[in-house]
Design a protein around this motif. Sequence first.
Motif, PDB file in Angstrom:
ATOM      1  N   UNK A   1      44.917  25.697  48.533  1.00 45.24           N
ATOM      2  CA  UNK A   1      44.865  26.090  47.127  1.00 45.24           C
ATOM      3  C   UNK A   1      44.016  27.313  46.874  1.00 45.24           C
ATOM      4  N   UNK A   2      43.531  27.954  47.919  1.00 48.01           N
ATOM      5  CA  UNK A   2      42.621  29.091  47.740  1.00 48.01           C
ATOM      6  C   UNK A   2      43.290  30.443  47.913  1.00 48.01           C
ATOM      7  N   UNK A   3      44.634  30.492  47.898  1.00 51.29           N
ATOM      8  CA  UNK A   3      45.337  31.765  48.101  1.00 51.29           C
ATOM      9  C   UNK A   3      46.488  31.889  47.103  1.00 51.29           C
ATOM     10  N   UNK A   4      46.797  33.140  46.728  1.00 49.80           N
ATOM     11  CA  UNK A   4      47.919  33.414  45.825  1.00 49.80           C
ATOM     12  C   UNK A   4      48.328  34.869  45.980  1.00 49.80           C
ATOM     13  N   UNK A   5      49.562  35.156  45.574  1.00 49.03           N
ATOM     14  CA  UNK A   5      50.067  36.535  45.591  1.00 49.03           C
ATOM     15  C   UNK A   5      50.538  36.923  44.200  1.00 49.03           C
ATOM     16  N   UNK A   6      50.301  38.185  43.851  1.00 49.56           N
ATOM     17  CA  UNK A   6      50.722  38.737  42.556  1.00 49.56           C
ATOM     18  C   UNK A   6      50.248  37.863  41.397  1.00 49.56           C
ATOM     19  N   UNK A   7      49.008  37.417  41.492  1.00 50.39           N
ATOM     20  CA  UNK A   7      48.462  36.533  40.462  1.00 50.39           C
ATOM     21  C   UNK A   7      47.939  37.367  39.285  1.00 50.39           C
ATOM     22  N   UNK A   8      48.436  37.127  38.062  1.00 49.45           N
ATOM     23  CA  UNK A   8      47.950  37.877  36.896  1.00 49.45           C
ATOM     24  C   UNK A   8      46.740  37.176  36.275  1.00 49.45           C
ATOM     25  N   UNK A   9      45.573  37.771  36.359  1.00 54.31           N
ATOM     26  CA  UNK A   9      44.343  37.159  35.867  1.00 54.31           C
ATOM     27  C   UNK A   9      43.704  38.046  34.805  1.00 54.31           C
ATOM     28  N   UNK A  10      43.467  37.468  33.631  1.00 54.00           N
ATOM     29  CA  UNK A  10      42.815  38.198  32.543  1.00 54.00           C
ATOM     30  C   UNK A  10      41.305  38.009  32.675  1.00 54.00           C
ATOM     31  N   UNK A  11      40.589  39.123  32.797  1.00 54.80           N
ATOM     32  CA  UNK A  11      39.127  39.052  32.938  1.00 54.80           C
ATOM     33  C   UNK A  11      38.516  38.574  31.618  1.00 54.80           C
ATOM     34  N   UNK A  12      37.734  37.508  31.722  1.00 51.61           N
ATOM     35  CA  UNK A  12      37.141  36.924  30.514  1.00 51.61           C
ATOM     36  C   UNK A  12      37.863  35.677  30.040  1.00 51.61           C
ATOM     37  N   UNK A  13      38.946  35.300  30.727  1.00 54.07           N
ATOM     38  CA  UNK A  13      39.694  34.095  30.332  1.00 54.07           C
ATOM     39  C   UNK A  13      39.009  32.819  30.804  1.00 54.07           C
ATOM     40  N   UNK A  14      38.053  32.968  31.742  1.00 51.07           N
ATOM     41  CA  UNK A  14      37.324  31.824  32.306  1.00 51.07           C
ATOM     42  C   UNK A  14      38.261  30.793  32.928  1.00 51.07           C
ATOM     43  N   UNK A  15      39.368  31.283  33.500  1.00 50.25           N
ATOM     44  CA  UNK A  15      40.315  30.367  34.132  1.00 50.25           C
ATOM     45  C   UNK A  15      40.002  30.156  35.608  1.00 50.25           C
ATOM     46  N   UNK A  16      39.097  30.975  36.178  1.00 49.08           N
ATOM     47  CA  UNK A  16      38.657  30.804  37.567  1.00 49.08           C
ATOM     48  C   UNK A  16      37.212  30.334  37.591  1.00 49.08           C
ATOM     49  N   UNK A  17      36.732  29.971  38.777  1.00 51.16           N
ATOM     50  CA  UNK A  17      35.364  29.472  38.877  1.00 51.16           C
ATOM     51  C   UNK A  17      34.387  30.576  38.488  1.00 51.16           C
ATOM     52  N   UNK A  18      33.197  30.208  37.985  1.00 49.95           N
ATOM     53  CA  UNK A  18      32.216  31.196  37.536  1.00 49.95           C
ATOM     54  C   UNK A  18      31.919  32.239  38.627  1.00 49.95           C
ATOM     55  N   UNK A  19      31.894  33.498  38.198  1.00 45.47           N
ATOM     56  CA  UNK A  19      31.561  34.587  39.110  1.00 45.47           C
ATOM     57  C   UNK A  19      32.769  35.350  39.622  1.00 45.47           C
ATOM     58  N   UNK A  20      33.924  34.681  39.682  1.00 45.12           N
ATOM     59  CA  UNK A  20      35.111  35.341  40.248  1.00 45.12           C
ATOM     60  C   UNK A  20      35.583  36.486  39.349  1.00 45.12           C
ATOM     61  N   UNK A  21      35.745  36.191  38.058  1.00 48.12           N
ATOM     62  CA  UNK A  21      36.259  37.220  37.153  1.00 48.12           C
ATOM     63  C   UNK A  21      35.274  38.376  36.993  1.00 48.12           C
ATOM     64  N   UNK A  22      33.976  38.060  36.977  1.00 48.86           N
ATOM     65  CA  UNK A  22      32.972  39.132  36.900  1.00 48.86           C
ATOM     66  C   UNK A  22      33.078  40.062  38.105  1.00 48.86           C
ATOM     67  N   UNK A  23      33.472  39.492  39.247  1.00 52.96           N
ATOM     68  CA  UNK A  23      33.597  40.300  40.464  1.00 52.96           C
ATOM     69  C   UNK A  23      34.747  41.292  40.397  1.00 52.96           C
ATOM     70  N   UNK A  24      35.653  41.124  39.443  1.00 52.99           N
ATOM     71  CA  UNK A  24      36.788  42.044  39.299  1.00 52.99           C
ATOM     72  C   UNK A  24      36.505  43.195  38.340  1.00 52.99           C
TER      73      UNK A  24
END
Length: 443
Positions: free
Chosen positions: A183-206
């Motif tokens: 469950x730790x891999x994906x391709x072409x994943x659309x992630x909105x920064x600030x949506x808090x849909x990933x674990x803390x720290x991941x979105x800030x890293x983008x």
Amino acid sequence: MQVTETLNEGLKRGYTITVTAAELDAKVEEKLKEAQPTVEMKGFRKGKVPMALLRKQYGQRLMGESMQEAIDGALSKHLEESGDRPAAQPEMKMTNEDWKEGDDVAVEVSYEKLPEIAETDFSKIKLERLVVKADEDSVKEALDNLASSPQAVTYEAKKTQAKKDDQVVLDFVGKVDGEAFEGGAAEDYPLVIGSNSFIPGFEDGLLKVKAGEEKDIEVTFPEDYQAENLAGKKAVFTCTIKEVKAPKAPELDDELAKKFGAEDLEGLKAQITERLEAEYTGASRAVAKRALLDELDKVVSFDLPESLVTAEANQIAHQLWHEENPEVEGHDHPEIEPTDEHKKLAERRVKLGLLLADIGQKADVKVTDQEMTQAIMNQARQYPGQERQFFEFVQQNAQFRQQLQAPMFEDKVVDHIFEKAAVTDKEVSKDDLQKAVEKLEEE
């Protein structure tokens, strides 16, 4: 059988019920004769067992049943003749605890009766109902909110660095101790920064990444993470940035309206207007209902059963204590003593509860089966996939059904009073209505 009054003070009543030994014996005899034709016993034909033998075999058990039936019957008859309605289950205590067969039975009964409540002339109650119309600015504000919602926003590729609210399209592989995990891999994943849909720290890293970059992001899974094998562990996500896209608010046009189920923009505006005015009406009703209850509390007076007030005060105090001490989940805590404020609130609740119940009974207000079914269905929607289990729970739980029915009954009684009271409409602004609602929440 004799019923003697021992207490008549306010709403408190006390009685001694005496059942003579002869009355008990006659009742036992009656039960034995009733059962005799069906009784089979070794050495006797069915229905031919002697009464003396039946009494020896079953008399003691039937004596207990007869005693209970006699006392319950005497109390029921007394309540029917007196018109008393006990506020709670009457307390009953046998006074001759050394009773033996052949003695009279004496039982002390005590209860608080519900008060007699005089008719209220609702036409003398004057109320003001706040009316708010959905103006153009409110509709425009709601439209703008819809246009900025995730359902409506689209994204356009950009060449600059990613920032908050941008969408980053990426491939990623996560590893713990150098090993990829399920469950730790994906391709072409659309992630909105600030949506808090990933674990803390991941979105800030983008933040500040650009299309074409690769970046390792180090994070630590929360201690309470649902996958126990990852909880509290450090992980490295290797990310390949495919695209960085900026949000683009849609035009306020027919295409936007279709995204929200309307035929065109005018249709969407009409839906918004209807929804807003329904919200305003609901808020206005809550304000008017509080004003009505305040007025009823002022103009109606009657004695209150102390037992109900005490129980309500204890419940209020207990509930507020747990709200102030949320870390204590059970009942392992010091004894909670209600304050004068708790008692005052309890008196109001008991008074209004009894009054509304009395008004509803006299006006023959009822919650229909159809209304109950609709309420149950509304509740069931909160448990998607478990609707059947919820319906079974409701069928088996009378207390829960009562909890659903009580506020519905109260609202119907309030509507009944509104119809008879002198209610005048007052058109106000949305802000004025909001202030009135906030005032309710403060009280």
